[in-house]
Scaffold this active site. Structure first.
Site, PDB file in Angstrom:
ATOM      1  N   HIS A 163      47.416  52.140  35.730  1.00 16.91           N
ATOM      2  CA  HIS A 163      48.349  53.082  35.085  1.00 16.91           C
ATOM      3  C   HIS A 163      49.715  53.040  35.762  1.00 16.91           C
ATOM      4  O   HIS A 163      49.828  52.765  36.951  1.00 16.91           O
ATOM      5  CB  HIS A 163      47.763  54.499  34.995  1.00 16.91           C
ATOM      6  CG  HIS A 163      47.735  55.279  36.266  1.00 16.91           C
ATOM      7  ND1 HIS A 163      46.567  55.769  36.817  1.00 16.91           N
ATOM      8  CD2 HIS A 163      48.725  55.694  37.082  1.00 16.91           C
ATOM      9  CE1 HIS A 163      46.854  56.433  37.917  1.00 16.91           C
ATOM     10  NE2 HIS A 163      48.148  56.407  38.107  1.00 16.91           N
ATOM     11  N   ASN A 192      43.681  51.704  38.255  1.00 15.67           N
ATOM     12  CA  ASN A 192      43.261  51.283  36.907  1.00 15.67           C
ATOM     13  C   ASN A 192      44.437  50.714  36.112  1.00 15.67           C
ATOM     14  O   ASN A 192      44.360  50.548  34.901  1.00 15.67           O
ATOM     15  CB  ASN A 192      42.632  52.455  36.152  1.00 15.67           C
ATOM     16  CG  ASN A 192      43.627  53.584  35.890  1.00 15.67           C
ATOM     17  OD1 ASN A 192      44.759  53.537  36.375  1.00 15.67           O
ATOM     18  ND2 ASN A 192      43.210  54.577  35.136  1.00 15.67           N
ATOM     19  N   GLU A 248      48.006  56.298  31.129  1.00 19.26           N
ATOM     20  CA  GLU A 248      46.672  55.768  31.424  1.00 19.26           C
ATOM     21  C   GLU A 248      46.337  54.641  30.439  1.00 19.26           C
ATOM     22  O   GLU A 248      47.005  54.486  29.409  1.00 19.26           O
ATOM     23  CB  GLU A 248      45.643  56.904  31.302  1.00 19.26           C
ATOM     24  CG  GLU A 248      45.814  58.020  32.323  1.00 19.26           C
ATOM     25  CD  GLU A 248      45.383  57.617  33.749  1.00 19.26           C
ATOM     26  OE1 GLU A 248      44.838  56.510  33.931  1.00 19.26           O
ATOM     27  OE2 GLU A 248      45.621  58.421  34.669  1.00 19.26           O
ATOM     28  N   ASP A 276      57.466  61.276  36.473  1.00 25.01           N
ATOM     29  CA  ASP A 276      56.492  62.219  35.899  1.00 25.01           C
ATOM     30  C   ASP A 276      56.429  63.527  36.685  1.00 25.01           C
ATOM     31  O   ASP A 276      56.966  63.633  37.787  1.00 25.01           O
ATOM     32  CB  ASP A 276      55.104  61.564  35.781  1.00 25.01           C
ATOM     33  CG  ASP A 276      54.696  60.786  37.023  1.00 25.01           C
ATOM     34  OD1 ASP A 276      55.302  60.992  38.097  1.00 25.01           O
ATOM     35  OD2 ASP A 276      53.762  59.971  36.935  1.00 25.01           O
TER      36      ASP A 276
HETATM   37  C1  GLP Z   1      49.910  58.664  40.309  1.00 27.02           C
HETATM   38  C2  GLP Z   1      51.337  58.740  39.775  1.00 27.02           C
HETATM   39  C3  GLP Z   1      51.936  57.378  39.620  1.00 27.02           C
HETATM   40  C4  GLP Z   1      51.685  56.568  40.869  1.00 27.02           C
HETATM   41  C5  GLP Z   1      50.214  56.254  40.951  1.00 27.02           C
HETATM   42  C6  GLP Z   1      49.806  55.476  42.195  1.00 27.02           C
HETATM   43  O1  GLP Z   1      48.972  59.019  39.386  1.00 27.02           O
HETATM   44  N1  GLP Z   1      51.465  59.466  38.547  1.00 27.02           N
HETATM   45  O2  GLP Z   1      53.330  57.512  39.347  1.00 27.02           O
HETATM   46  O3  GLP Z   1      52.403  55.376  40.838  1.00 27.02           O
HETATM   47  O4  GLP Z   1      49.450  57.423  40.857  1.00 27.02           O
HETATM   48  O5  GLP Z   1      49.700  56.318  43.299  1.00 27.02           O
HETATM   49  P1  GLP Z   1      49.578  55.806  44.787  1.00 27.02           P
HETATM   50  O6  GLP Z   1      50.895  55.240  45.129  1.00 27.02           O
HETATM   51  O7  GLP Z   1      49.272  57.050  45.578  1.00 27.02           O
HETATM   52  O8  GLP Z   1      48.475  54.813  44.839  1.00 27.02           O
END
Ligand code: GLP
Length: 268
Positions: free
Chosen positions: A139, A137, A144, A68
């Site tokens: 995602h 959550n 989402e 992304d």
């Molecule tokens: C973000 C990214 C995801 C990522 C997620 C978890 O929103 N778009 O690709 O996997 O959050 O992030 P973290 O690894 O900082 O907990």
């Protein structure tokens, strides 16, 4: 059967995830990767860089697609995922610039950019191995809760809750990006193999729900339950609730294999 490999701490988790990728790239140098951002893969990228510096892994034939990217951030913006990838991985390894892909954060037409990205993945032969993080959550990417499971790469509206967790945007409530481009759940599920990497106790309730709860659009990570080659690698903090729930699962309703070793991961 979903294989869940559990590690004592984040360092061990990162090292083992790096080992899985290194073995994959040695075996299949032309592999096409899907790669995440966020805090979870930072240790993995550090380990890959170190291994590359030691001459243990060669990325010269590998292709990678990021999952992304924010929209409406100038190219090179320090909070862009392209800048993150450059800082933590790309500048340190020999992945050819033409084979490292990420959606543009400033496309002329965002919808066309999504089509271009999805086509580029297809033209590369599809994703062979996608590494994913997971939000608290549930995602995955920026998909989402509520996102349908057949979506290709698309434009999505960012939620305040997700953005507020990002260290850069936390401090900048008024100038946060509004939208992003993300691989869809359909894109992610089409990857031949998926590695879900999870750490920290805050993820424990959602990891349990994603793997043992009913598959539902309310929990995007639960869409991976039916994936034929899903590997989950977690530290013991994020896996605590899952382990408990499997201990209580005397009838073995859940087809989950808990291990602490990555041996044999590519033998099936
Ligand atoms: C973000 C990214 C995801 C990522 C997620 C978890 O929103 N778009 O690709 O996997 O959050 O992030 P973290 O690894 O900082 O907990």
């Amino acid at each position: 059967m979903i294989r869940v490999v559990i590690f004592r701490d984040y360092r061990e988790l990162s090292r083992a995830c790096a080992q899985v990728l290194i073995r994959l790239i040695r075996r299949e140098p032309c592999t096409v990767l899907g790669l995440p951002t966020g805090s979870t893969p930072l240790g993995l990228y550090r380990e890959l860089v170190n291994a590359h510096v030691r001459g243990e892994v060669d990325f010269s034939s590998t292709t990678a697609f990021n999952i992304d990217e924010y929209l409406d951030l100038r190219i090179g913006h320090p909070a862009s995922f392209a800048a993150y990838m450059m800082k933590h991985l790309w500048q340190h390894i020999n992945l050819h610039p033409e084979r490292r892909h990420i959606p543009s954060s400033m496309p002329v037409d965002p919808v066309e950019e999504c089509v271009r990205y999805e086509t580029a993945i297809r033209d590369a032969g599809g994703l062979d191995f996608t590494v994913l993080g997971m939000g608290v959550n549930g995602h995955i990417g920026f998909n989402e809760p509520g996102t349908p499971w057949d979506t290709p790469t698309h434009v999505t509206t960012l939620t305040k809750a997700t953005l507020a967790r990002h260290p850069y945007w936390k401090a900048r409530a008024t100038i946060r990006p509004v939208q992003a481009i993300t691989m869809g759940i359909g894109t992610i599920r089409s990857s031949r193999r998926v590695l879900l990497m999870v750490s920290r106790s805050e993820k424990a309730p959602m990891l349990e729900r994603a793997l043992t709860g009913p598959p539902t659009v309310d929990c995007p990570a639960s869409s991976l339950q039916g994936h034929p080659h899903l590997l989950v690698m977690s530290d013991r903090h994020a896996a605590s609730r899952l382990v408990k729930s499997l201990e209580d699962d005397s009838q073995h309703r859940h087809r989950i294999l808990l291990t602490s070793s990555i041996e044999g991961i590519f033998s099936e």
